[in-house]
Enzyme design. Structure first.
Site, PDB file in Angstrom:
ATOM      1  CD  GLU A 326      -2.973  -1.145   2.263  1.00 51.93           C
ATOM      2  OE1 GLU A 326      -4.158  -1.297   1.985  1.00 51.93           O
ATOM      3  OE2 GLU A 326      -2.572  -0.994   3.430  1.00 51.93           O
TER       4      GLU A 326
HETATM    5  C1  ACM Z   1      -2.296  -5.387   3.680  1.00 54.05           C
HETATM    6  O1  ACM Z   1      -3.416  -5.790   4.015  1.00 54.05           O
HETATM    7  N1  ACM Z   1      -2.150  -4.132   3.357  1.00 54.05           N
HETATM    8  C2  ACM Z   1      -1.143  -6.272   3.618  1.00 54.05           C
END
Ligand code: ACM
Length: 688
Positions: A326
């Site tokens: 992310e």
């Molecule tokens: C995640 O759920 N961002 C690994």
């Protein structure tokens, strides 16, 4: 705020298709074949007879044993004593005929490693039990199976006669605990490790740094944990203690230091390595945030190189997880120096820049003999082939990585923070029957991990978010693919859940404690009925319907509510059986008595909620339950009498159900699904 859009969209689940018709034939034989074993062993042969358990129960080791196996056996005996009330003779070092003979060929390594042999055989005859294992960890797995075999009846406690030979399907069977968003004290981690060992999980993946906290003591850069944690961090002594505790249970501990995103807590004390000037403060909200380490700044590596050297010495496991998820690159896009660096070095996009960063980090890990693991986003075909890809976005990422020679671990489908039922996780297989991977590629799929993201868990509630559902995932990772009957899984899970309590896990008992606090000590009987019917809202809806921060109390009705609300599950399953052509009179009678039972609590529920200010957000729920009871009974009565309801009746009831289905207090009635089917059926509409 659009909360965690990636996770919300991408975490997909295979939805369960219940094979209801096969239910009746298979159920009886499954019960006999599996009793209360979870995970189901590879080979089980029941025999005639039983071994009674009395106060003379004793055990002895043969072959190589170490202190940790002795201690393990001793704890197992303590748990048996706790169940049977006997005070055993314990270790019969001189007795020629101990009840339990544990034979281990070698002690194995003191710190467990990936690929350790965890096999064992267990033979129970009418006078003696023989447990054989190649090493200590195999003996531990076998001892847990033995504990699961204890039964009792009018003649007392006993072990059924059986021959078991067992080994895991996957070598990587993990649970990720996020100690960063909400800190979890050492005792929580320890009782979690005990629960893990009892269902044969073997990796604690420990998520230690995040936007919301930096939870590990560093001696080289103490400002990191001192300024990044509100004082809530693990000292190195505590970490060593936990690693030891885990090793004593055959569990590896792999740390995760999430970077370059999810990194705000690093930047509180070291804004100079951020990609924007700062200043930075510990993040209190949930979500995806901009602060990102600057991969073009040498100061970043000057800090990370000694940091990883220190952590590599602290954590003995061969694997180290660098997160990598992310990173939206917003700070990178906005930073002129970073853009100039990319241009100068021919780095064409943020993914390439992250790969540049990963490769620099990889060198630090390699220097310290560590193998790198990271979430899907780190994947890049020219990374060394021992890098492990941890798939959270989908099974395809795992398959793609395997095809290109990389090992992988699956977490997509095992997100236990999303409040889905155990059945939904249980059907997710790291290597489904229709896999397109070759035999060689399949070997690269190492296993899976349940992920306990901790936006909304406190030490009081974490157990109920992890257990008992994680036991179902543990079975998926240990047992054969063919062990997949949902009803039988739930039957055994109910037994396992109670047994987990003997390890100090508070997933059951804390629910009543939370209800008592909510009512300030009033009679909680009606609320206890309510929480068997309601569940927390799923996925990431919680933040949308009830915004909170990391500093908010996690003591509301939603925190007392749990996934897999038991009465709702039973009700829905009974409806499914009815619609699948089961015994009509019996099933309708069962549904009716369930609903009438709930009706008897309607008035008390209304009164206790009206008089408990902490339940003000739940004021609508008593009326909703009253309406649900009424609608269900209308449908049940017409199905019982054979009198069809009109289309107008159905339209009106469905509208009512739609209104009730809107979450209040961030909880939802989990049996609405079953009631909808009854309404359809009563109006002569075939259930979908
Ligand atoms: C995640 O759920 N961002 C690994």
């Amino acid at each position: 705020m659009f909360y965690r859009p990636l996770r919300t969209i991408l975490v997909g689940f295979v939805f369960l298709c219940a094979a209801a018709s096969a239910f009746a034939q298979t159920q009886a034989s499954l019960v006999a074949a599996r009793r209360s074993l979870m995970p189901v062993p590879a080979n089980v042969n029941w025999r005639e007879g039983r071994l009674p358990v009395g106060k003379n129960f004793s055990f002895r080791f043969v072959g190589q044993t170490d202190e940790r196996t002795r201690q393990y056996a001793s704890r197992v005996m303590r748990r048996l004593e706790g169940r049977t009330l006997f005070e055993f003779v314990r270790e019969a070092s001189t007795s020629p005929n101990p009840t339990l003979l544990i034979e281990t060929a070698t002690t194995g390594t003191a710190i467990p490693k990936l690929g350790d042999d965890e096999s064992y055989t267990l033979d129970i005859g009418s006078t003696q039990i023989k447990l054989t294992a190649p090493n200590s960890v195999g003996a531990m797995r076998g001892l847990e199976t033995l504990l699961q075999l204890l039964e009792g009846d009018a003649n007392g406690f006993y072990f059924p006669a059986v021959s078991i030979s067992d080994k895991p399907r996957f070598q990587w069977r993990g649970l990720m605990i996020d100690s960063a968003r909400h800190f979890q004290p050492v005792e929580v981690i320890k009782r979690t490790l005990d629960g893990m060992a009892s269902v044969k999980l073997n990796v604690l993946h420990w998520h230690l740094t995040e936007d919301q906290g930096f939870r590990v003591e560093t001696k080289k850069f103490p400002e990191l944990h001192l300024q990044g944690s509100d004082g809530l961090f693990y000292t190195q002594a505590e970490i060593r203690d936990i690693i030891r505790y885990a090793a004593d249970r055959g569990i590896r501990v792999m740390p995760e230091f999430d970077m370059p995103g999810h990194a705000t807590a690093w930047l509180v004390s070291h804004p100079e390595i951020g990609s924007a000037p700062g200043p930075y403060t510990i993040e209190r909200r949930p979500g995806i945030f901009d602060p990102t380490l600057d991969p073009t700044n040498e100061k970043t590596y000057k800090l990370l190189e000694p940091f990883f050297a220190e952590m590599a010495a602290l954590f003995p496991d061969a694997y180290m997880h660098i997160g990598g998820d992310e990173n939206e690159g917003k700070q990178w896009n906005a930073n002129a120096n970073i853009q100039a660096f990319m241009k100068k070095n021919g780095i064409k996009d943020n993914h390439e820049l992250q790969t540049y960063f990963n490769k620099r980090i990889l060198k630090f890990l390699q220097k310290n003999n560590k193998i790198m693991m990271g979430w899907d986003e780190i994947f890049q075909p020219d990374l060394p082939k021992d890098v492990v890809i941890h798939s959270w976005r989908g099974q395809k990422a795992l398959a793609d990585a395997a095809k290109q020679g990389f090992q992988g671990v699956l977490s997509n489908g095992y997100y236990i923070d999303l409040s889905f039922p155990a059945s939904q996780h249980y059907v997710v297989d790291p290597l489904p029957a229709d896999t397109t991977l070759s035999a060689e590629e399949q070997k690269r799929v190492l296993g899976g991990e349940a992920t306990m993201w901790a936006e909304w868990v406190s030490p009081e509630t974490i157990d109920s978010r992890v257990w008992p559902r994680t036991a179902a995932i543990a079975e998926r990772l240990w047992s054969s693919r063919e062990v997949n009957d949902i009803d039988d899984m739930y039957r055994r899970l109910d037994v396992v859940s109670i047994r987990l309590e003997e390890l100090g896990l508070a997933h059951i008992r804390n629910q009543k404690m939370l209800l008592r606090r909510l009512t300030m000590g009033k009679d909680t009987t009606a609320l206890e009925v309510l929480v068997t019917l309601i569940e927390p809202v799923k996925e990431y809806k919680r933040y949308q319907v009830r915004p909170q921060t990391m500093l908010s109390p996690l003591t509301g009705l939603i925190d007392a509510a749990q996934p897999d609300a038991p009465s709702a599950r039973k009700f829905n399953r009974t409806v499914e059986r009815l619609l699948a052509g089961g015994n009509r009179a019996e099933l309708l009678g069962g549904l009716r008595s369930m609903v009438e039972g709930w009706q008897t609590h309607e008035n008390q529920l209304a009164e206790v909620i009206a008089n408990s200010p902490a339940l003000a957000e739940a004021r609508q729920l008593p009326d909703d339950l009253r309406a649900l009871n009424r609608i269900a009974l209308e449908a049940i009565f017409s199905l019982t009498n054979g009198s069809s309801r009109t289309a107008d009746w159905r339209t009106a009831r469905i509208a009512e159900l739609d209104a009730i289905a809107k979450p209040k207090a961030a909880v939802e009635f989990a049996h609405i699904a079953g009631i909808r089917k009854l309404v359809d059926s009563a109006a002569g509409v075939r259930a979908q």
